[in-house]
Design a protein around this motif. Sequence first.
Motif, PDB file in Angstrom:
ATOM      1  N   PRO A  47       0.713  -1.332   0.029  1.00  0.00           N
ATOM      2  CA  PRO A  47      -0.034   0.035   0.089  1.00  0.00           C
ATOM      3  C   PRO A  47       0.752   1.266  -0.140  1.00  0.00           C
ATOM      4  N   ASP A  48       2.085   1.224   0.574  1.00  0.00           N
ATOM      5  CA  ASP A  48       2.691   2.301   0.557  1.00  0.00           C
ATOM      6  C   ASP A  48       3.439   2.806  -0.652  1.00  0.00           C
ATOM      7  N   PHE A  49       3.457   2.006  -1.705  1.00  0.00           N
ATOM      8  CA  PHE A  49       4.029   2.164  -3.070  1.00  0.00           C
ATOM      9  C   PHE A  49       2.906   2.988  -3.536  1.00  0.00           C
ATOM     10  N   ALA A  50       1.636   2.761  -3.557  1.00  0.00           N
ATOM     11  CA  ALA A  50       0.524   3.151  -4.333  1.00  0.00           C
ATOM     12  C   ALA A  50       0.166   4.638  -3.546  1.00  0.00           C
ATOM     13  N   ALA A  51       0.338   4.660  -2.406  1.00  0.00           N
ATOM     14  CA  ALA A  51       0.087   6.005  -1.429  1.00  0.00           C
ATOM     15  C   ALA A  51       1.169   6.999  -1.659  1.00  0.00           C
ATOM     16  N   SER A  52       2.549   6.587  -1.747  1.00  0.00           N
ATOM     17  CA  SER A  52       3.480   7.422  -1.810  1.00  0.00           C
ATOM     18  C   SER A  52       3.919   7.991  -3.082  1.00  0.00           C
ATOM     19  N   LEU A  53       3.580   7.433  -4.086  1.00  0.00           N
ATOM     20  CA  LEU A  53       4.174   7.450  -5.582  1.00  0.00           C
ATOM     21  C   LEU A  53       3.107   7.644  -6.608  1.00  0.00           C
ATOM     22  N   PRO A  54       3.217   8.284  -7.598  1.00  0.00           N
ATOM     23  CA  PRO A  54       2.398   8.436  -8.672  1.00  0.00           C
ATOM     24  C   PRO A  54       2.200   6.987  -9.456  1.00  0.00           C
ATOM     25  N   LYS A  55       1.142   6.707  -9.809  1.00  0.00           N
ATOM     26  CA  LYS A  55       1.046   5.481 -10.815  1.00  0.00           C
ATOM     27  C   LYS A  55       1.780   5.615 -11.961  1.00  0.00           C
ATOM     28  N   PRO A  56       2.639   4.842 -12.358  1.00  0.00           N
ATOM     29  CA  PRO A  56       3.415   4.533 -13.716  1.00  0.00           C
ATOM     30  C   PRO A  56       2.637   4.369 -14.699  1.00  0.00           C
ATOM     31  N   ASP A  57       2.632   5.087 -15.662  1.00  0.00           N
ATOM     32  CA  ASP A  57       2.130   4.962 -17.121  1.00  0.00           C
ATOM     33  C   ASP A  57       2.892   4.030 -17.812  1.00  0.00           C
ATOM     34  N   MET A  58       4.231   3.775 -17.689  1.00  0.00           N
ATOM     35  CA  MET A  58       5.143   2.914 -18.385  1.00  0.00           C
ATOM     36  C   MET A  58       6.149   2.356 -17.619  1.00  0.00           C
ATOM     37  N   ALA A  59       6.755   1.329 -17.947  1.00  0.00           N
ATOM     38  CA  ALA A  59       8.054   0.774 -17.104  1.00  0.00           C
ATOM     39  C   ALA A  59       8.807   0.111 -17.875  1.00  0.00           C
ATOM     40  N   PHE A  60      10.219   0.100 -17.384  1.00  0.00           N
ATOM     41  CA  PHE A  60      11.207  -0.037 -18.263  1.00  0.00           C
ATOM     42  C   PHE A  60      12.374  -0.830 -17.226  1.00  0.00           C
ATOM     43  N   ALA A  61      12.997  -1.875 -18.144  1.00  0.00           N
ATOM     44  CA  ALA A  61      14.189  -2.671 -17.280  1.00  0.00           C
ATOM     45  C   ALA A  61      15.185  -3.155 -18.238  1.00  0.00           C
ATOM     46  N   LEU A  62      16.075  -3.403 -17.774  1.00  0.00           N
ATOM     47  CA  LEU A  62      17.281  -4.250 -18.630  1.00  0.00           C
ATOM     48  C   LEU A  62      17.768  -5.335 -17.849  1.00  0.00           C
ATOM     49  N   HIS A  63      18.425  -6.338 -18.416  1.00  0.00           N
ATOM     50  CA  HIS A  63      19.109  -7.441 -17.803  1.00  0.00           C
ATOM     51  C   HIS A  63      20.268  -7.675 -18.845  1.00  0.00           C
ATOM     52  N   ASN A  64      21.573  -7.852 -18.166  1.00  0.00           N
ATOM     53  CA  ASN A  64      22.810  -8.127 -18.947  1.00  0.00           C
ATOM     54  C   ASN A  64      22.560  -9.312 -19.324  1.00  0.00           C
ATOM     55  N   LEU A  65      23.165  -9.574 -20.420  1.00  0.00           N
ATOM     56  CA  LEU A  65      23.288 -11.089 -21.179  1.00  0.00           C
ATOM     57  C   LEU A  65      24.423 -11.651 -21.745  1.00  0.00           C
ATOM     58  N   PRO A  66      25.209 -12.425 -21.039  1.00  0.00           N
ATOM     59  CA  PRO A  66      26.568 -13.144 -21.792  1.00  0.00           C
ATOM     60  C   PRO A  66      26.100 -13.601 -23.216  1.00  0.00           C
ATOM     61  N   GLY A  67      27.161 -13.799 -23.916  1.00  0.00           N
ATOM     62  CA  GLY A  67      26.787 -14.380 -25.249  1.00  0.00           C
ATOM     63  C   GLY A  67      26.260 -13.388 -26.288  1.00  0.00           C
ATOM     64  N   LEU A  68      26.097 -12.092 -25.948  1.00  0.00           N
ATOM     65  CA  LEU A  68      25.745 -11.065 -26.751  1.00  0.00           C
ATOM     66  C   LEU A  68      26.649 -10.090 -26.745  1.00  0.00           C
ATOM     67  N   GLY A  69      27.180  -9.611 -27.866  1.00  0.00           N
ATOM     68  CA  GLY A  69      28.165  -8.585 -27.988  1.00  0.00           C
ATOM     69  C   GLY A  69      28.043  -7.243 -26.908  1.00  0.00           C
ATOM     70  N   LEU A  70      29.114  -6.985 -26.345  1.00  0.00           N
ATOM     71  CA  LEU A  70      29.423  -6.181 -25.289  1.00  0.00           C
ATOM     72  C   LEU A  70      28.456  -4.874 -25.709  1.00  0.00           C
ATOM     73  N   GLY A  71      27.713  -4.298 -24.987  1.00  0.00           N
ATOM     74  CA  GLY A  71      26.902  -3.013 -25.418  1.00  0.00           C
ATOM     75  C   GLY A  71      26.014  -3.228 -26.327  1.00  0.00           C
TER      76      GLY A  71
END
Length: 401
Positions: free
Chosen positions: A159-183
């Motif tokens: 409940p503190d997440f919703a009460a303390s912050l605006p509702k996100p309209d969009m969300a993004f994240a990344l994860h590093n991946l070995p086996g894929l060229g650096l960057g």
Amino acid sequence: MSKELTNAEINHLITFRQALHRRPDLSGQEVETAQRVVAELEQLSPDRIVTGLGPWTEPDGTALGGTGIAALFESGKDGPTLLFRCELDGLPIEERSDVPYCSELETKAHLCGHDGHMAILLALAMRLGKQRPASGRVILVFQPAEETGKGAKALLQDPDFAASLPKPDMAFALHNLPGLGLGSVALKSGAMCCASRGIRIHLEGKTSHASMPQDGISPVEAMMTIAAGLNGLSNGLDVGRALDASYKLVTITHMSVGEPCFGVAPGAGEIWATLRTVTDDVMGDLVKAAETLASNAAETAGLSLHIEEDDVFDACTNAQETTAMVAQALAAEGIRTEEQTEPMRWSEDFGQFGHHCPSTLFVLGSGLDQPQLHNPDFDFPDALTPVGARIFERIIRDRLG
């Protein structure tokens, strides 16, 4: 916003990341890590820092989580709310590495790169601290317990997440991946990471002297039936099979029966298995099939049955709208991008954010010769920190100005 980090900032981020690497925390216990993150954020003057997010209680009454952090950067003008998320937790694995910042804690290590993901979000906070977005707002989330699949759900239901912050309209994240060229980046719309969950099948009968097994109720025959049946529920081992919507994989990860004693016919046994699918609907069907299989075998053998679930991950599905925004940012930054043709076989609890708003997770290459994630010698390349921050910052600039 300027997208360039100074040499001093990059050096600070490397020091910060390597300090995290030395002192990893396990899922739901990220107290020291959270304190380090908050201390850094406080120097960057966000409009609000919310701490203590995402607590939950285990069935045995153990309190975990409550280590999540959110930093809010406001423009003061109308506009959408963009959320960027990273993970706080390490893994219960012994690190085997000769790097000078190797984990100082036995059987705890950052072998998935979450220390680097935190450094990327801190780099983004540095840029936002110097210049807010022109409109809307940005929330940076440092989330507990990704590795167990419990952190995102606990944080979003807090409940503190919703009460303390605006509702996100969009969300993004990344994860590093070995086996894929650096960057380099691999990106796809739609199914991104598989749904998965662990099931523990407990069978209880009656022990007996090994010379009189007929006087007991052994789980062995039922366990053999269940194990063969679980393997038969899979189609994911078919050679060359694509990860489409009907994909199912059951992996038996542990079996135990009785005691290591020649004089006792066993009266109890246990099977652990991981179920994996591309979609949540197929996962529901697979769980029911596995439970029915176990129930029928237990009933036939006269055994009592108890099934538990753990490490539950919903499917992670990238929305078309947010994936297009990432693609635009990558093109603007001139970052080499590959089309990802299939979902990742592993799971990511970022999928929970997709239940609340359009969201996209993409993978950032950590090198062709890099050890695989969760290997005891994996280490996040510090060279990725400014690259990840540039991508996130470009998404903000393109959408919020």
